[in-house]
Design a protein around this motif. Structure first.
Motif, PDB file in Angstrom:
ATOM      1  N   ARG A   1     -13.039   7.990  -8.756  1.00 49.62           N
ATOM      2  CA  ARG A   1     -11.895   7.737  -7.877  1.00 49.62           C
ATOM      3  C   ARG A   1     -12.182   8.203  -6.443  1.00 49.62           C
ATOM      4  O   ARG A   1     -11.776   7.549  -5.475  1.00 49.62           O
ATOM      5  N   SER A   2     -12.885   9.322  -6.307  1.00 49.73           N
ATOM      6  CA  SER A   2     -13.206   9.840  -4.976  1.00 49.73           C
ATOM      7  C   SER A   2     -14.154   8.901  -4.233  1.00 49.73           C
ATOM      8  O   SER A   2     -13.973   8.623  -3.039  1.00 49.73           O
ATOM      9  N   LEU A   3     -15.182   8.423  -4.940  1.00 51.53           N
ATOM     10  CA  LEU A   3     -16.120   7.493  -4.315  1.00 51.53           C
ATOM     11  C   LEU A   3     -15.422   6.206  -3.907  1.00 51.53           C
ATOM     12  O   LEU A   3     -15.691   5.634  -2.837  1.00 51.53           O
ATOM     13  N   GLY A   4     -14.511   5.748  -4.757  1.00 53.94           N
ATOM     14  CA  GLY A   4     -13.757   4.543  -4.426  1.00 53.94           C
ATOM     15  C   GLY A   4     -12.889   4.747  -3.191  1.00 53.94           C
ATOM     16  O   GLY A   4     -12.850   3.905  -2.289  1.00 53.94           O
ATOM     17  N   ALA A   5     -12.192   5.909  -3.122  1.00 56.55           N
ATOM     18  CA  ALA A   5     -11.348   6.207  -1.962  1.00 56.55           C
ATOM     19  C   ALA A   5     -12.186   6.366  -0.693  1.00 56.55           C
ATOM     20  O   ALA A   5     -11.802   5.897   0.392  1.00 56.55           O
ATOM     21  N   LEU A   6     -13.365   7.003  -0.825  1.00 54.21           N
ATOM     22  CA  LEU A   6     -14.245   7.185   0.317  1.00 54.21           C
ATOM     23  C   LEU A   6     -14.724   5.842   0.853  1.00 54.21           C
ATOM     24  O   LEU A   6     -14.736   5.607   2.071  1.00 54.21           O
ATOM     25  N   PHE A   7     -15.091   4.954  -0.055  1.00 56.82           N
ATOM     26  CA  PHE A   7     -15.567   3.629   0.368  1.00 56.82           C
ATOM     27  C   PHE A   7     -14.460   2.853   1.076  1.00 56.82           C
ATOM     28  O   PHE A   7     -14.684   2.241   2.130  1.00 56.82           O
ATOM     29  N   ILE A   8     -13.256   2.916   0.523  1.00 62.86           N
ATOM     30  CA  ILE A   8     -12.126   2.194   1.125  1.00 62.86           C
ATOM     31  C   ILE A   8     -11.823   2.737   2.519  1.00 62.86           C
ATOM     32  O   ILE A   8     -11.651   1.980   3.478  1.00 62.86           O
ATOM     33  N   LEU A   9     -11.782   4.080   2.652  1.00 60.20           N
ATOM     34  CA  LEU A   9     -11.505   4.681   3.954  1.00 60.20           C
ATOM     35  C   LEU A   9     -12.583   4.329   4.978  1.00 60.20           C
ATOM     36  O   LEU A   9     -12.292   4.067   6.147  1.00 60.20           O
ATOM     37  N   PHE A  10     -13.836   4.316   4.543  1.00 58.20           N
ATOM     38  CA  PHE A  10     -14.938   3.982   5.447  1.00 58.20           C
ATOM     39  C   PHE A  10     -14.791   2.556   5.974  1.00 58.20           C
ATOM     40  O   PHE A  10     -14.899   2.307   7.175  1.00 58.20           O
ATOM     41  N   VAL A  11     -14.532   1.625   5.067  1.00 61.74           N
ATOM     42  CA  VAL A  11     -14.394   0.223   5.467  1.00 61.74           C
ATOM     43  C   VAL A  11     -13.208   0.039   6.407  1.00 61.74           C
ATOM     44  O   VAL A  11     -13.308  -0.609   7.457  1.00 61.74           O
TER      45      VAL A  11
ATOM     46  N   THR B   1      -2.380  10.947   7.318  1.00 61.43           N
ATOM     47  CA  THR B   1      -1.787  10.278   6.152  1.00 61.43           C
ATOM     48  C   THR B   1      -2.843   9.606   5.296  1.00 61.43           C
ATOM     49  O   THR B   1      -2.820   9.725   4.062  1.00 61.43           O
ATOM     50  N   LEU B   2      -3.783   8.920   5.929  1.00 61.03           N
ATOM     51  CA  LEU B   2      -4.842   8.262   5.161  1.00 61.03           C
ATOM     52  C   LEU B   2      -5.679   9.292   4.400  1.00 61.03           C
ATOM     53  O   LEU B   2      -6.051   9.077   3.246  1.00 61.03           O
ATOM     54  N   GLY B   3      -5.982  10.414   5.067  1.00 59.64           N
ATOM     55  CA  GLY B   3      -6.741  11.465   4.385  1.00 59.64           C
ATOM     56  C   GLY B   3      -5.978  12.048   3.209  1.00 59.64           C
ATOM     57  O   GLY B   3      -6.542  12.308   2.146  1.00 59.64           O
ATOM     58  N   GLU B   4      -4.662  12.253   3.401  1.00 59.05           N
ATOM     59  CA  GLU B   4      -3.823  12.790   2.326  1.00 59.05           C
ATOM     60  C   GLU B   4      -3.758  11.822   1.143  1.00 59.05           C
ATOM     61  O   GLU B   4      -3.864  12.232  -0.017  1.00 59.05           O
ATOM     62  N   LEU B   5      -3.614  10.537   1.445  1.00 60.25           N
ATOM     63  CA  LEU B   5      -3.561   9.531   0.371  1.00 60.25           C
ATOM     64  C   LEU B   5      -4.887   9.454  -0.379  1.00 60.25           C
ATOM     65  O   LEU B   5      -4.915   9.329  -1.609  1.00 60.25           O
ATOM     66  N   ALA B   6      -5.989   9.542   0.370  1.00 61.02           N
ATOM     67  CA  ALA B   6      -7.301   9.485  -0.271  1.00 61.02           C
ATOM     68  C   ALA B   6      -7.496  10.673  -1.212  1.00 61.02           C
ATOM     69  O   ALA B   6      -8.000  10.530  -2.324  1.00 61.02           O
ATOM     70  N   GLY B   7      -7.088  11.877  -0.758  1.00 62.71           N
ATOM     71  CA  GLY B   7      -7.187  13.051  -1.624  1.00 62.71           C
ATOM     72  C   GLY B   7      -6.283  12.943  -2.837  1.00 62.71           C
ATOM     73  O   GLY B   7      -6.652  13.343  -3.946  1.00 62.71           O
ATOM     74  N   PHE B   8      -5.104  12.363  -2.644  1.00 64.33           N
ATOM     75  CA  PHE B   8      -4.150  12.219  -3.748  1.00 64.33           C
ATOM     76  C   PHE B   8      -4.685  11.298  -4.839  1.00 64.33           C
ATOM     77  O   PHE B   8      -4.686  11.643  -6.028  1.00 64.33           O
ATOM     78  N   ILE B   9      -5.178  10.127  -4.457  1.00 62.00           N
ATOM     79  CA  ILE B   9      -5.638   9.176  -5.488  1.00 62.00           C
ATOM     80  C   ILE B   9      -6.959   9.618  -6.111  1.00 62.00           C
ATOM     81  O   ILE B   9      -7.333   9.133  -7.180  1.00 62.00           O
TER      82      ILE B   9
ATOM     83  N   GLU C   1      -2.929  11.631 -13.219  1.00 60.60           N
ATOM     84  CA  GLU C   1      -1.743  11.047 -13.847  1.00 60.60           C
ATOM     85  C   GLU C   1      -1.165   9.905 -13.016  1.00 60.60           C
ATOM     86  O   GLU C   1      -0.417   9.078 -13.526  1.00 60.60           O
ATOM     87  N   GLY C   2      -1.489   9.881 -11.734  1.00 60.03           N
ATOM     88  CA  GLY C   2      -0.987   8.819 -10.875  1.00 60.03           C
ATOM     89  C   GLY C   2      -1.778   7.537 -11.067  1.00 60.03           C
ATOM     90  O   GLY C   2      -2.964   7.550 -11.437  1.00 60.03           O
ATOM     91  N   HIS C   3      -1.132   6.422 -10.824  1.00 68.67           N
ATOM     92  CA  HIS C   3      -1.788   5.129 -10.988  1.00 68.67           C
ATOM     93  C   HIS C   3      -2.696   4.877  -9.777  1.00 68.67           C
ATOM     94  O   HIS C   3      -2.234   4.885  -8.635  1.00 68.67           O
ATOM     95  N   TYR C   4      -3.964   4.632 -10.061  1.00 71.34           N
ATOM     96  CA  TYR C   4      -4.947   4.469  -8.992  1.00 71.34           C
ATOM     97  C   TYR C   4      -4.581   3.292  -8.086  1.00 71.34           C
ATOM     98  O   TYR C   4      -4.698   3.369  -6.862  1.00 71.34           O
ATOM     99  N   PHE C   5      -4.129   2.213  -8.668  1.00 69.07           N
ATOM    100  CA  PHE C   5      -3.808   1.020  -7.887  1.00 69.07           C
ATOM    101  C   PHE C   5      -2.694   1.295  -6.888  1.00 69.07           C
ATOM    102  O   PHE C   5      -2.718   0.802  -5.763  1.00 69.07           O
ATOM    103  N   TYR C   6      -1.699   2.119  -7.280  1.00 68.43           N
ATOM    104  CA  TYR C   6      -0.602   2.416  -6.379  1.00 68.43           C
ATOM    105  C   TYR C   6      -1.099   3.191  -5.155  1.00 68.43           C
ATOM    106  O   TYR C   6      -0.632   2.980  -4.030  1.00 68.43           O
ATOM    107  N   GLY C   7      -2.032   4.109  -5.387  1.00 72.66           N
ATOM    108  CA  GLY C   7      -2.594   4.857  -4.271  1.00 72.66           C
ATOM    109  C   GLY C   7      -3.362   3.957  -3.315  1.00 72.66           C
ATOM    110  O   GLY C   7      -3.233   4.077  -2.093  1.00 72.66           O
ATOM    111  N   VAL C   8      -4.171   3.043  -3.892  1.00 76.24           N
ATOM    112  CA  VAL C   8      -4.930   2.106  -3.052  1.00 76.24           C
ATOM    113  C   VAL C   8      -3.972   1.207  -2.279  1.00 76.24           C
ATOM    114  O   VAL C   8      -4.178   0.901  -1.097  1.00 76.24           O
ATOM    115  N   LEU C   9      -2.891   0.770  -2.960  1.00 78.58           N
ATOM    116  CA  LEU C   9      -1.894  -0.072  -2.299  1.00 78.58           C
ATOM    117  C   LEU C   9      -1.272   0.657  -1.111  1.00 78.58           C
ATOM    118  O   LEU C   9      -1.086   0.079  -0.030  1.00 78.58           O
TER     119      LEU C   9
END
Length: 286
Positions: free
Chosen positions: A10-20, A43-51, A56-64
């Motif tokens: 999940r962290s690698l996915g969030a890192l890639f999304i933030l980078f792009v 906010t983006l950093g907080e969301l990336a850390g959260f997802i 327990e949180g849904h990964y898709f909701y965080g990405v959304l």
């Protein structure tokens, strides 16, 4: 799947999304930030850390949520390009805090800037005397822009009546002891020329950390072995010396010849060459 591996995924996915998304938003995101960009970055950093860590949180909701926080500023950037009012609303505008050597206390209070902070910012601009300042403006990025009074500004070549020389960017032709063929070809030189120049200064290629060639085909090298002394490039100095010698020879020929026509030719060419030397001095004496 173990929880630690899920967090890594999940962290690698969030890192890639933030980078792009940051690449798309542009370089302003990594430079001095406006108010809006500051809030967006947090906010983006907080969301990336959260997802990344909330299993327990849904990964898709965080990405959304990240994409929502991406598209809103992305669209606003286009809107702000066309609307000055929007730019002032979201980014604010610069405010004059000093004028003609005097501090504008009311504007200073509006910027929540203390006298100590103003002095600190001025020192950062190498200004230690308030009386030297013509204008000082607090920019939207929090950076203080300072214009010194005319008599306190550094001398420029135009102030001294000197011709300004437009320098061409040097090309880095050696990195870590390896010849860079593309930059070398850009300035029309060959590896053979480079090897010859290295031999002139008694340096081997594998001992060169960085090597640059300027517009005058002078080679500057930085060695791995810092104890070795490398002679400074002499190309411009030699060219200037050669031109001066040639001009002196023309004057000597004019004195020595008995032919009036030859004397006039030598004197005319000597004057022309002397004018050329004067115009080239700013370039050859740097």
């Amino acid at each position: 799947m173990p929880e630690w591996s899920v967090i890594i995924f999940r962290s690698l996915g969030a890192l890639f999304i933030l980078f792009v998304l940051t690449r798309i938003l542009g370089k302003k995101q990594i430079s001095q930030l406006s108010f809006f960009e500051y809030v967006l970055g947090i906010t983006l950093g907080e969301l990336a850390g959260f997802i990344s860590t909330d299993l327990e949180g849904h990964y898709f909701y965080g990405v959304l949520a990240i994409f929502v926080w991406f598209f809103v500023p992305f669209l606003l950037e286009f809107a702000m390009l066309k609307s000055k009012k929007l730019r002032h609303l979201f980014e604010g505008k610069g405010r004059v805090v000093m004028k003609e050597g005097k501090v504008l206390e009311d504007n200073l209070k509006k910027e929540r800037l203390t006298a100590d902070e103003l002095l600190e910012q001025l020192r950062g601009k190498n200004v230690f005397n308030l009386a030297d300042v013509e204008f000082a403006i607090m920019e939207t990025t929090g950076e203080l822009s300072v214009l010194l009074k005319k008599e306190k500004q550094p001398l420029t070549p135009s102030d001294m009546g000197m011709k300004k020389v437009n320098e061409v960017e040097p090309q880095t032709v050696i990195i870590d002891g390896k010849i860079q063929l593309e930059p070398l070809a850009t300035i029309g030189l060959s590896p053979g020329w480079l090897q010859t120049e290295l031999e002139k200064i008694g340096v081997s290629l594998d001992n060169v950390f960085l090597g640059q060639v300027d517009a005058y085909q002078q080679l500057y090298v930085d060695l791995f072995d810092d104890n070795l002394k490398v002679p400074a490039p002499q190309g411009k100095a030699l060219l200037l010396a050669t031109l001066k010698k040639t001009q002196a020879d023309l004057e000597l020929f004019a004195v020595a010849t008995r032919s009036p026509d030859a004397k006039a030719m030598y004197e005319r060419n000597s004057v022309a060459l002397n004018q050329l030397i004067d115009s080239l001095k700013p370039m050859l004496q740097n």
